[in-house]
Design a protein around this motif. Structure first.
Motif, short mmCIF file in Angstrom:
data_model
loop_
_atom_site.label_atom_id
_atom_site.label_comp_id
_atom_site.label_asym_id
_atom_site.label_seq_id
_atom_site.Cartn_x
_atom_site.Cartn_y
_atom_site.Cartn_z
N CYS A 41 -6.61 20.03 7.97
CA CYS A 41 -6.14 21.21 8.68
C CYS A 41 -6.64 21.14 10.12
N GLY A 42 -6.02 21.94 10.99
CA GLY A 42 -6.35 21.89 12.40
C GLY A 42 -7.70 22.47 12.75
N GLU A 43 -8.25 23.34 11.90
CA GLU A 43 -9.61 23.86 12.01
C GLU A 43 -9.82 24.83 13.16
N GLY A 44 -8.75 25.38 13.70
CA GLY A 44 -8.87 26.44 14.69
C GLY A 44 -8.62 27.79 14.04
N VAL A 45 -9.56 28.71 14.18
CA VAL A 45 -9.42 30.06 13.63
C VAL A 45 -9.10 31.02 14.77
N MET A 46 -7.99 31.73 14.67
CA MET A 46 -7.58 32.67 15.70
C MET A 46 -8.57 33.85 15.77
N PRO A 47 -8.58 34.61 16.88
CA PRO A 47 -9.49 35.75 16.99
C PRO A 47 -9.38 36.73 15.82
N SER A 48 -8.16 36.98 15.34
CA SER A 48 -8.02 37.89 14.19
C SER A 48 -8.70 37.32 12.96
N ALA A 267 -6.20 32.53 9.48
CA ALA A 267 -6.12 33.96 9.75
C ALA A 267 -5.17 34.66 8.79
N LEU A 268 -4.02 34.04 8.52
CA LEU A 268 -3.07 34.64 7.58
C LEU A 268 -3.62 34.66 6.15
N ALA A 269 -4.33 33.59 5.78
CA ALA A 269 -4.92 33.55 4.44
C ALA A 269 -5.92 34.69 4.26
N LEU A 270 -6.75 34.92 5.27
CA LEU A 270 -7.74 35.99 5.18
C LEU A 270 -7.07 37.36 5.15
N ALA A 271 -6.01 37.54 5.94
CA ALA A 271 -5.30 38.82 5.96
C ALA A 271 -4.61 39.08 4.63
N SER A 272 -3.99 38.06 4.05
CA SER A 272 -3.30 38.25 2.77
C SER A 272 -4.29 38.49 1.64
N ALA A 273 -5.49 37.90 1.73
CA ALA A 273 -6.52 38.16 0.72
C ALA A 273 -6.91 39.63 0.71
N GLU A 274 -7.15 40.17 1.89
CA GLU A 274 -7.52 41.59 1.98
C GLU A 274 -6.40 42.48 1.50
N VAL A 334 1.62 33.75 22.47
CA VAL A 334 0.32 33.38 21.93
C VAL A 334 -0.43 34.63 21.44
N ARG A 335 -0.39 35.69 22.21
CA ARG A 335 -1.12 36.90 21.83
C ARG A 335 -0.47 37.61 20.66
N ALA A 336 0.82 37.41 20.46
CA ALA A 336 1.47 37.97 19.28
C ALA A 336 0.96 37.32 18.00
N LEU A 337 0.48 36.07 18.10
CA LEU A 337 0.01 35.36 16.93
C LEU A 337 -1.50 35.47 16.72
N GLN A 338 -2.24 35.90 17.73
CA GLN A 338 -3.69 35.82 17.64
C GLN A 338 -4.27 36.86 16.71
#
Length: 338
Positions: A41-48, A267-274, A334-338
């Motif tokens: 994986c790319g290993e970059g975690v967005m601010p969210s 970031a999406l994985a963490l959001a979907s978990a919650e 970019v900010r729409a995805l962060q």
């Protein structure tokens, strides 16, 4: 009977288990491999994603701060800083180890086993000899649980694959750099003060070195020795009928995947978990499908659009010059995805 059984002990599964345990649900995670598990994986975690990790009570693992995204092609480049906080470049193994520690601290029980066949009744679900009220499948891109439930959909478009390697090189920027070519993309993520990860994405099946040779300006910067071997993943795109099936919910990559190009996976994985745990606690698991679609809508639309344009030679040539000429549009995307 336990409250929640989580199949898959990667970041998505562990985050689900921590959220559930903190909400008072007795939770067990099934994972056949010892932690930490390395994946391509790319290993970059967005601010969210960084905020979501902190919300779990996690002590952030060591890594490298990320200030934004930069696109590069030949003499053209465009960059957009994040608008709300910084991201984190972090080795997958370090993130996985930190999440495992947090899950154990929270009281999550982790069982070394495979799920095998999933059984369901009106009030319970069973796997690996365990019985639970609910099951979350967080077992990855090619989820066996998803496949066993008949939730996969075919996709006739060209398949894209990813390959990743680390280099002992001091990062030259605190942006994630995406290098574009007609054959695919290479994105560079600083993950430590002396290590960068380089992932290549393409529909062309060939060796890592051959892919990287297609980015001569990037190759000239990779003057340090490889720090890791090459790891691969794919096909990346996974189409899914729905995210719920009876008492089973799909979380993380198992819930469906477009592409790694925009770096939104963790970031999406963490959001979907919650979201999954919130729906279960409210007694409305059927709401999760709508919640997942809402959470992932911008990511799916923007990533799908980029992949379609990048798949055409003329389109791939125009993306970076267009982003450079329209910096406000690029920053907004970019900010729409962060």
């Amino acid at each position: 009977m336990i409250d929640l059984l989580v199949v898959g002990g990667g970041p998505a599964g562990l985050a689900t288990a921590v959220h559930a345990t903190l909400a008072g649900m007795e939770t067990v995670v099934l994972e056949p491999r010892p932690s930490p598990v390395d994946k391509a994986c790319g290993e970059g975690v967005m601010p969210s994603g960084v905020r979501a990790l902190r919300a779990l009570g996690l002590e952030l693992p060591p890594g490298h701060p990320l200030r934004g995204i930069r696109y590069v092609r030949g003499p053209h480049h465009a960059e957009a800083p994040f608008g709300d906080g910084t991201g984190l470049g972090v080795r997958r193994t370090d993130l996985h180890a930190a999440l495992t520690r947090r899950a154990e601290e929270a009281g999550v029980k982790i069982v070394t086993d495979r799920a095998g066949e999933i059984g369901q009744s009106a009030d319970s679900v069973t796997a690996a000899g365990l019985r639970a009220r609910w099951l979350v499948a967080a077992d990855g891109l090619h989820s066996p649980v998803r496949r066993g439930l008949g939730l996969d959909l075919p996709d006739r478009r060209p398949r894209r694959y990813g390959l990743r390697r680390h280099y002992h090189v001091r990062p030259w920027t605190d942006f994630v750099e995406v290098h574009w070519s007609a054959a695919g993309e290479a994105y560079v993520t600083p993950v430590a003060e002396d290590v960068v990860g380089v992932a290549v994405l393409s529909s062309q099946r060939r060796g890592y070195e051959e892919h990287v040779a297609g980015f001569p300006d990037l190759l000239a910067r990779l003057d340090g020795p490889p720090a890791t071997s090459v790891r691969g993943a794919g096909p990346l795109r996974q189409r899914v009928r729905r995210r719920t099936a009876g008492r089973v919910l799909l979380v993380g990559d198992a819930a469906g995947y477009v592409d790694a190009l925009t770096g939104e996976g963790v970031a999406l994985a963490l959001a979907s978990a919650e979201a999954a745990v919130r729906c279960l606690r409210a007694g409305h698991p059927e709401r999760y499908e709508r919640e997942w679609r809402r959470l992932s809508r911008r990511h799916r639309l923007l990533t799908e659009g980029l992949v379609r344009v990048a798949g055409r030679p003329a389109g791939a040539r125009l993306i970076v010059p267009a982003a450079a000429r329209l910096p406000s549009v690029f920053t907004a995307a970019v900010r729409a995805l962060q």
